[in-house]
Design a protein around this motif. Sequence first.
Motif, PDB file in Angstrom:
ATOM      1  N   ARG A 164       5.700 -15.256  14.273  1.00  0.00           N
ATOM      2  CA  ARG A 164       4.638 -14.658  15.095  1.00  0.00           C
ATOM      3  C   ARG A 164       4.995 -14.833  16.560  1.00  0.00           C
ATOM      4  O   ARG A 164       5.882 -15.609  16.906  1.00  0.00           O
ATOM      5  N   ARG A 165       4.237 -14.124  17.422  1.00  0.00           N
ATOM      6  CA  ARG A 165       4.395 -14.283  18.865  1.00  0.00           C
ATOM      7  C   ARG A 165       3.044 -14.671  19.458  1.00  0.00           C
ATOM      8  O   ARG A 165       2.022 -14.110  19.067  1.00  0.00           O
ATOM      9  N   ASP A 166       3.087 -15.599  20.420  1.00  0.00           N
ATOM     10  CA  ASP A 166       1.835 -16.101  20.984  1.00  0.00           C
ATOM     11  C   ASP A 166       1.043 -14.997  21.684  1.00  0.00           C
ATOM     12  O   ASP A 166      -0.173 -14.955  21.618  1.00  0.00           O
ATOM     13  N   GLY A 167       1.750 -14.078  22.346  1.00  0.00           N
ATOM     14  CA  GLY A 167       1.055 -13.032  23.101  1.00  0.00           C
ATOM     15  C   GLY A 167       0.492 -11.929  22.210  1.00  0.00           C
ATOM     16  O   GLY A 167      -0.164 -11.012  22.698  1.00  0.00           O
ATOM     17  N   GLN A 168       0.748 -12.007  20.907  1.00  0.00           N
ATOM     18  CA  GLN A 168       0.315 -10.912  20.021  1.00  0.00           C
ATOM     19  C   GLN A 168      -0.514 -11.441  18.865  1.00  0.00           C
ATOM     20  O   GLN A 168      -0.224 -11.187  17.707  1.00  0.00           O
ATOM     21  N   ARG A 169      -1.544 -12.195  19.196  1.00  0.00           N
ATOM     22  CA  ARG A 169      -2.398 -12.738  18.130  1.00  0.00           C
ATOM     23  C   ARG A 169      -3.359 -11.676  17.619  1.00  0.00           C
ATOM     24  O   ARG A 169      -3.666 -10.722  18.326  1.00  0.00           O
ATOM     25  N   GLN A 170      -3.821 -11.863  16.412  1.00  0.00           N
ATOM     26  CA  GLN A 170      -4.808 -10.937  15.883  1.00  0.00           C
ATOM     27  C   GLN A 170      -5.939 -11.700  15.204  1.00  0.00           C
ATOM     28  O   GLN A 170      -5.762 -12.835  14.771  1.00  0.00           O
ATOM     29  N   SER A 171      -7.061 -11.042  15.128  1.00  0.00           N
ATOM     30  CA  SER A 171      -8.233 -11.685  14.550  1.00  0.00           C
ATOM     31  C   SER A 171      -8.074 -11.732  13.028  1.00  0.00           C
ATOM     32  O   SER A 171      -7.718 -10.742  12.394  1.00  0.00           O
ATOM     33  N   VAL A 172      -8.341 -12.884  12.456  1.00  0.00           N
ATOM     34  CA  VAL A 172      -8.123 -13.102  11.026  1.00  0.00           C
ATOM     35  C   VAL A 172      -9.316 -13.854  10.468  1.00  0.00           C
ATOM     36  O   VAL A 172      -9.935 -14.648  11.168  1.00  0.00           O
ATOM     37  N   ARG A 173      -9.622 -13.582   9.200  1.00  0.00           N
ATOM     38  CA  ARG A 173     -10.652 -14.358   8.522  1.00  0.00           C
ATOM     39  C   ARG A 173      -9.945 -15.274   7.530  1.00  0.00           C
ATOM     40  O   ARG A 173      -9.097 -14.826   6.754  1.00  0.00           O
ATOM     41  N   ALA A 174     -10.268 -16.562   7.593  1.00  0.00           N
ATOM     42  CA  ALA A 174      -9.612 -17.520   6.706  1.00  0.00           C
ATOM     43  C   ALA A 174     -10.676 -18.305   5.950  1.00  0.00           C
ATOM     44  O   ALA A 174     -11.727 -18.625   6.503  1.00  0.00           O
ATOM     45  N   SER A 175     -10.430 -18.578   4.687  1.00  0.00           N
ATOM     46  CA  SER A 175     -11.381 -19.397   3.928  1.00  0.00           C
ATOM     47  C   SER A 175     -10.618 -20.452   3.134  1.00  0.00           C
ATOM     48  O   SER A 175      -9.468 -20.248   2.740  1.00  0.00           O
ATOM     49  N   VAL A 176     -11.286 -21.568   2.922  1.00  0.00           N
ATOM     50  CA  VAL A 176     -10.658 -22.702   2.229  1.00  0.00           C
ATOM     51  C   VAL A 176     -11.295 -22.855   0.853  1.00  0.00           C
ATOM     52  O   VAL A 176     -12.521 -22.776   0.722  1.00  0.00           O
ATOM     53  N   HIS A 177     -10.461 -23.051  -0.157  1.00  0.00           N
ATOM     54  CA  HIS A 177     -10.958 -23.127  -1.541  1.00  0.00           C
ATOM     55  C   HIS A 177     -10.407 -24.352  -2.259  1.00  0.00           C
ATOM     56  O   HIS A 177      -9.234 -24.690  -2.089  1.00  0.00           O
ATOM     57  N   HIS A 178     -11.248 -24.959  -3.065  1.00  0.00           N
ATOM     58  CA  HIS A 178     -10.803 -26.107  -3.859  1.00  0.00           C
ATOM     59  C   HIS A 178      -9.994 -25.615  -5.057  1.00  0.00           C
ATOM     60  O   HIS A 178     -10.332 -24.599  -5.659  1.00  0.00           O
ATOM     61  N   LEU A 179      -8.924 -26.326  -5.396  1.00  0.00           N
ATOM     62  CA  LEU A 179      -8.173 -26.052  -6.625  1.00  0.00           C
ATOM     63  C   LEU A 179      -8.189 -27.336  -7.457  1.00  0.00           C
ATOM     64  O   LEU A 179      -8.520 -28.400  -6.934  1.00  0.00           O
ATOM     65  N   ALA A 180      -7.792 -27.225  -8.726  1.00  0.00           N
ATOM     66  CA  ALA A 180      -7.636 -28.448  -9.507  1.00  0.00           C
ATOM     67  C   ALA A 180      -6.475 -29.216  -8.877  1.00  0.00           C
ATOM     68  O   ALA A 180      -5.369 -28.683  -8.780  1.00  0.00           O
ATOM     69  N   SER A 181      -6.691 -30.407  -8.415  1.00  0.00           N
ATOM     70  CA  SER A 181      -5.662 -31.233  -7.749  1.00  0.00           C
ATOM     71  C   SER A 181      -4.995 -30.521  -6.585  1.00  0.00           C
ATOM     72  O   SER A 181      -3.777 -30.625  -6.397  1.00  0.00           O
ATOM     73  N   GLY A 182      -5.770 -29.750  -5.839  1.00  0.00           N
ATOM     74  CA  GLY A 182      -5.165 -29.066  -4.701  1.00  0.00           C
ATOM     75  C   GLY A 182      -6.194 -28.371  -3.838  1.00  0.00           C
ATOM     76  O   GLY A 182      -7.407 -28.517  -4.036  1.00  0.00           O
ATOM     77  N   VAL A 183      -5.696 -27.625  -2.873  1.00  0.00           N
ATOM     78  CA  VAL A 183      -6.563 -26.900  -1.955  1.00  0.00           C
ATOM     79  C   VAL A 183      -5.810 -25.655  -1.490  1.00  0.00           C
ATOM     80  O   VAL A 183      -4.579 -25.648  -1.440  1.00  0.00           O
ATOM     81  N   GLU A 184      -6.569 -24.597  -1.174  1.00  0.00           N
ATOM     82  CA  GLU A 184      -5.910 -23.336  -0.817  1.00  0.00           C
ATOM     83  C   GLU A 184      -6.634 -22.685   0.361  1.00  0.00           C
ATOM     84  O   GLU A 184      -7.867 -22.703   0.421  1.00  0.00           O
ATOM     85  N   ALA A 185      -5.861 -22.104   1.272  1.00  0.00           N
ATOM     86  CA  ALA A 185      -6.438 -21.292   2.352  1.00  0.00           C
ATOM     87  C   ALA A 185      -6.092 -19.841   2.064  1.00  0.00           C
ATOM     88  O   ALA A 185      -4.951 -19.532   1.709  1.00  0.00           O
ATOM     89  N   ARG A 186      -7.090 -18.948   2.189  1.00  0.00           N
ATOM     90  CA  ARG A 186      -6.841 -17.511   1.979  1.00  0.00           C
ATOM     91  C   ARG A 186      -7.105 -16.786   3.287  1.00  0.00           C
ATOM     92  O   ARG A 186      -8.140 -17.002   3.915  1.00  0.00           O
ATOM     93  N   TYR A 187      -6.150 -15.965   3.673  1.00  0.00           N
ATOM     94  CA  TYR A 187      -6.285 -15.201   4.911  1.00  0.00           C
ATOM     95  C   TYR A 187      -6.428 -13.734   4.534  1.00  0.00           C
ATOM     96  O   TYR A 187      -5.640 -13.209   3.745  1.00  0.00           O
TER      97      TYR A 187
END
Length: 335
Positions: A166-189
């Motif tokens: 990625r480039r710092d000058g070219q950011r974009q708006s994103v929706r991210a959510s965090v989810h529990h997994l069995a023995s883990g964790v996940e972020a979805r963008y």
Amino acid sequence: MIELRRYWHPLATAVELARGKPLARTLLGVPLVLFRDASGEAAALQDRCPHRHAPLSCGRVRKGEVECPYHGWRFAADGHCTTVPGMELPVSNKPLVHAFACQIAHGLVWGCLEPDAATPPPVMPAVTDNVDYFFMTDTVNCTLQQAAENFLDGFHTHFVHAGWIRRDGQRQSVRASVHHLASGVEARYSDEGLQSGLISSLLEGDRQTSMGRFRLPGMAEIEYRGRRGLNLLISAWLTPESDQRLRIHARVATRCSILPGWLKQLFLRQLFGVILRQDKRILEQTSENIGRFQEVRLEASMLDSRLDLLAPSIRQLLAGEALTVEDGKAIECWL
Ligand code: FES
Ligand SMILES: [Fe+2]
């Protein structure tokens, strides 16, 4: 902390463990010698001959047994001594070298120091069918937590991999959510357009969602999906050789296409080689810097921001604690 000794950890790729040559590895401070027995199964013994303590990994493999380089004593996969050159073998029912649990799965050789009934099977990649894949391996001087966070953190890519991901000058708006997994964790963008760096322009036609997930004991995985399914899946197993040193096995998988797997590998290996070196550099700089401030407990004083989506959960999972993040919690951010 969770008991890492009770989990399976990758020690080598199955290809690295050739028939005739032993391999030296370290798992959680324990030196191991790996080799293939007569039937081709993987074996792991303590890497020390009981006679004069020579490293068995410097010897060779003969008929599925490892031969000490010093006086030629030979040991079977279960640790029994089968040959002492120059004398009849004294009868001994006891193994002379400690044997550890070892198996081959998902293209990797796995070891476990203290398996018990609760030991889960080796953590497999999220997608195994209809993909071309290859492994990249390296070692890095940092903790498991530092490497897992780094691998799954999108917000360092503008700086450490500027122009590549990625480039710092070219950011974009994103929706991210965090989810529990069995023995883990996940972020979805979601809602993220094509990333601004070179890798996205070359690899991705139609990104729809991406996911970053961590699974105990040490697997970090990034998955990019488009309209036609999987574009790219990178599964990185982080094996602690000690508290401060990791061996990394990263499996890079792409959906099967008209391009032959070897051609994709030729290209992707170069590309991800650059990314891995950049991450290794910042991780080692950070670990060394923490070492300069030994009077403070820096792990306990890290300042998380709202953008550190997975880091607090990774710390809780490794500590054996319940996740405190709300399952499905979403944020809007500029990535
Ligand atoms: S040290 Fe291994 S055979 Fe003597
Ligand atoms: Fe990175």
